[in-house]
Design a protein around this motif. Structure first.
Motif, PDB file in Angstrom:
ATOM      1  N   GLY A  53      12.729  61.411  12.363  1.00 25.88           N
ATOM      2  CA  GLY A  53      12.435  60.398  11.359  1.00 25.88           C
ATOM      3  C   GLY A  53      12.132  60.972   9.993  1.00 25.88           C
ATOM      4  O   GLY A  53      11.436  60.345   9.180  1.00 25.88           O
ATOM      5  N   VAL A  54      12.648  62.172   9.715  1.00 25.36           N
ATOM      6  CA  VAL A  54      12.378  62.838   8.443  1.00 25.36           C
ATOM      7  C   VAL A  54      13.571  62.672   7.512  1.00 25.36           C
ATOM      8  O   VAL A  54      14.683  63.079   7.852  1.00 25.36           O
ATOM      9  N   PRO A  55      13.392  62.076   6.334  1.00 29.19           N
ATOM     10  CA  PRO A  55      14.512  61.939   5.394  1.00 29.19           C
ATOM     11  C   PRO A  55      14.914  63.280   4.813  1.00 29.19           C
ATOM     12  O   PRO A  55      14.071  64.161   4.597  1.00 29.19           O
ATOM     13  N   VAL A  56      16.205  63.445   4.567  1.00 29.89           N
ATOM     14  CA  VAL A  56      16.729  64.692   4.022  1.00 29.89           C
ATOM     15  C   VAL A  56      17.438  64.396   2.707  1.00 29.89           C
ATOM     16  O   VAL A  56      18.315  63.537   2.652  1.00 29.89           O
ATOM     17  N   ARG A  57      17.048  65.108   1.657  1.00 32.39           N
ATOM     18  CA  ARG A  57      17.719  64.933   0.368  1.00 32.39           C
ATOM     19  C   ARG A  57      19.153  65.420   0.458  1.00 32.39           C
ATOM     20  O   ARG A  57      19.454  66.394   1.168  1.00 32.39           O
ATOM     21  N   SER A  58      20.054  64.779  -0.277  1.00 32.03           N
ATOM     22  CA  SER A  58      21.471  65.122  -0.201  1.00 32.03           C
ATOM     23  C   SER A  58      21.724  66.580  -0.547  1.00 32.03           C
ATOM     24  O   SER A  58      22.612  67.218   0.006  1.00 32.03           O
ATOM     25  N   GLY A  59      20.927  67.157  -1.447  1.00 25.92           N
ATOM     26  CA  GLY A  59      21.123  68.536  -1.844  1.00 25.92           C
ATOM     27  C   GLY A  59      20.754  69.549  -0.779  1.00 25.92           C
ATOM     28  O   GLY A  59      21.067  70.733  -0.892  1.00 25.92           O
ATOM     29  N   MET A  60      20.078  69.080   0.294  1.00 30.47           N
ATOM     30  CA  MET A  60      19.628  69.994   1.343  1.00 30.47           C
ATOM     31  C   MET A  60      20.555  70.010   2.548  1.00 30.47           C
ATOM     32  O   MET A  60      20.372  70.824   3.460  1.00 30.47           O
ATOM     33  N   THR A  61      21.549  69.126   2.584  1.00 34.05           N
ATOM     34  CA  THR A  61      22.322  68.944   3.809  1.00 34.05           C
ATOM     35  C   THR A  61      23.098  70.178   4.242  1.00 34.05           C
ATOM     36  O   THR A  61      23.440  70.327   5.411  1.00 34.05           O
ATOM     37  N   GLY A  62      23.386  71.098   3.312  1.00 31.42           N
ATOM     38  CA  GLY A  62      24.112  72.304   3.675  1.00 31.42           C
ATOM     39  C   GLY A  62      23.236  73.542   3.772  1.00 31.42           C
ATOM     40  O   GLY A  62      23.745  74.643   3.975  1.00 31.42           O
ATOM     41  N   GLN A  63      21.914  73.380   3.635  1.00 30.98           N
ATOM     42  CA  GLN A  63      21.009  74.525   3.623  1.00 30.98           C
ATOM     43  C   GLN A  63      20.253  74.590   4.954  1.00 30.98           C
ATOM     44  O   GLN A  63      19.212  73.980   5.126  1.00 30.98           O
ATOM     45  N   LYS A  64      20.794  75.374   5.868  1.00 32.91           N
ATOM     46  CA  LYS A  64      20.223  75.381   7.214  1.00 32.91           C
ATOM     47  C   LYS A  64      18.761  75.854   7.222  1.00 32.91           C
ATOM     48  O   LYS A  64      17.918  75.268   7.903  1.00 32.91           O
ATOM     49  N   LEU A  65      18.446  76.898   6.487  1.00 31.25           N
ATOM     50  CA  LEU A  65      17.078  77.417   6.496  1.00 31.25           C
ATOM     51  C   LEU A  65      16.088  76.360   6.009  1.00 31.25           C
ATOM     52  O   LEU A  65      15.004  76.202   6.574  1.00 31.25           O
ATOM     53  N   ALA A  66      16.480  75.625   4.960  1.00 25.18           N
ATOM     54  CA  ALA A  66      15.605  74.568   4.456  1.00 25.18           C
ATOM     55  C   ALA A  66      15.424  73.469   5.499  1.00 25.18           C
ATOM     56  O   ALA A  66      14.319  72.930   5.664  1.00 25.18           O
ATOM     57  N   LEU A  67      16.493  73.165   6.221  1.00 27.01           N
ATOM     58  CA  LEU A  67      16.403  72.137   7.261  1.00 27.01           C
ATOM     59  C   LEU A  67      15.514  72.603   8.413  1.00 27.01           C
ATOM     60  O   LEU A  67      14.738  71.815   8.976  1.00 27.01           O
ATOM     61  N   ILE A  68      15.622  73.875   8.774  1.00 31.48           N
ATOM     62  CA  ILE A  68      14.772  74.417   9.841  1.00 31.48           C
ATOM     63  C   ILE A  68      13.304  74.342   9.439  1.00 31.48           C
ATOM     64  O   ILE A  68      12.443  73.909  10.215  1.00 31.48           O
ATOM     65  N   ASN A  69      13.003  74.745   8.201  1.00 28.80           N
ATOM     66  CA  ASN A  69      11.616  74.671   7.719  1.00 28.80           C
ATOM     67  C   ASN A  69      11.115  73.235   7.703  1.00 28.80           C
ATOM     68  O   ASN A  69       9.957  72.954   8.058  1.00 28.80           O
ATOM     69  N   LEU A  70      11.979  72.325   7.301  1.00 28.60           N
ATOM     70  CA  LEU A  70      11.616  70.907   7.266  1.00 28.60           C
ATOM     71  C   LEU A  70      11.288  70.404   8.661  1.00 28.60           C
ATOM     72  O   LEU A  70      10.296  69.706   8.872  1.00 28.60           O
ATOM     73  N   ALA A  71      12.104  70.791   9.632  1.00 29.40           N
ATOM     74  CA  ALA A  71      11.896  70.332  11.007  1.00 29.40           C
ATOM     75  C   ALA A  71      10.617  70.909  11.605  1.00 29.40           C
ATOM     76  O   ALA A  71       9.831  70.191  12.239  1.00 29.40           O
ATOM     77  N   VAL A  72      10.395  72.199  11.409  1.00 27.51           N
ATOM     78  CA  VAL A  72       9.203  72.834  11.979  1.00 27.51           C
ATOM     79  C   VAL A  72       7.938  72.225  11.396  1.00 27.51           C
ATOM     80  O   VAL A  72       6.963  71.953  12.113  1.00 27.51           O
ATOM     81  N   ASN A  73       7.926  71.985  10.097  1.00 24.03           N
ATOM     82  CA  ASN A  73       6.758  71.363   9.475  1.00 24.03           C
ATOM     83  C   ASN A  73       6.557  69.936   9.976  1.00 24.03           C
ATOM     84  O   ASN A  73       5.423  69.489  10.146  1.00 24.03           O
TER      85      ASN A  73
END
Length: 306
Positions: free
Chosen positions: A276-296
């Motif tokens: 249920g975490v929204p993702v900014r369009s600029g982050m959709t190709g940045q795997k490391l940022a997505l991993i950090n987002l998920a862990v947090n």
């Protein structure tokens, strides 16, 4: 001990696992176009899901079409670990998506493998259904109406058989036209956990003449029952489970697991959708940022990255 508990909770399930699969399709031949659609769609399933059990459920002679009873009957009959519940006149535009959805259904509560619905007019439907099933170029119009987000629980969804039953199945109180799919979606989201939706995959709906809807009083009754589901869901799973007469499911057994770092960006986007975490369009190709987002998000601090 606590660290080991965290590891156990988020242990990675192998997403290459292929579950046994059943496809449950309720249908009734009320018009030649419905028969033509199902004839094509049936061959489509046989081509793209070679090992799946295909269960076609029709009303007994002299009985009216009652979708809730037919779906429940089909799922009860199914032998697959995962079931695809599908209308007889719809297909996703990406054939391989059902294999992916079946694997995801092993560790997500349930899966809606489509976003927008493309409801075709008669002309493109007739033209397309005359083509070989080998084609993958689905028409995108002209349409009966503007594309719309399909109902979670209607058209096409994928779920573990035991979880379908744990959510109470389709409510047989619904009669005539409408409401049963919306109600099931509310029940499944409340009792099992939020569904995983593939917003990027359109669902093609082949044309058929509009069927006669229920009498006004039946339709109004269905709408009231859907509102009852929404009200009880707002009070929580205990209230809704009591209304449906089912035990409150233990969600710990099928929580979606965190992907591995080697998994694709696509897997991480799906996981964030599940959280249920929204993702900014600029982050959709940045795997490391997505991993950090998920862990947090797992540790209760998603707002830092929103």
């Amino acid at each position: 001990m606590q660290a080991q508990s965290v590891l156990d909770r988020w242990r990675v399930r192998d997403i290459t696992d292929v579950p046994t699969l059943s496809v449950v399709v309720p249908w009734h031949n009320t018009h030649p176009t419905r028969a033509q659609s199902w004839h094509w769609v049936k061959r489509w399933y046989q081509k793209h899901l070679l090992t799946a059990e295909l269960i076609e459920v029709q009303p007994e002679e002299g009985e009216d079409f009652h979708k809730p009873s037919l779906v429940n009957k089909g799922v009860q009959k199914a032998s697959g670990q995962v079931v695809i519940v599908a209308d007889s006149d719809v297909v996703p535009t990406v054939p391989g998506v059902l294999h992916t959805a079946a694997r995801h259904a092993l560790y997500a509560p349930w899966v809606v493998p489509h976003g927008q619905v493309l409801r075709l007019r008669e002309e493109p439907t007739v033209d397309f259904l005359g083509k070989a099933v080998t084609t993958t170029a689905f028409p995108s119009g002209p349409l009966v109406r503007h594309p719309y987000k399909g109902v979670a629980g209607g058209g096409l969804f994928v779920i573990r058989r035991d979880l379908f039953l744990a959510a109470g199945g389709f409510d047989p109180v619904f009669t005539g036209w409408g409401g049963e799919d919306t109600a099931f979606g509310i029940a499944a989201d409340t009792l099992l956990g939020s569904h995983l939706r593939y917003l990027h995959v359109p669902l093609v709906h082949f044309y058929h003449p509009p069927g006669p809807r229920a009498l006004h009083e039946d339709y109004a009754k269905n709408a009231k029952r859907v509102e009852l589901y929404r009200t009880l869901a707002a009070y929580g799973k205990d209230a809704l489970a009591a209304q449906l007469g089912v035990p409150v499911p233990n969600q710990e057994d099928w929580k979606m697991r965190r992907p591995t770092r080697d998994d694709s960006v696509f897997e991480w986007l799906l996981y964030l959708n599940y959280l249920g975490v929204p993702v900014r369009s600029g982050m959709t190709g940045q795997k490391l940022a997505l991993i950090n987002l998920a862990v947090n998000a797992e540790y209760g601090n998603p707002k830092v990255y929103r």
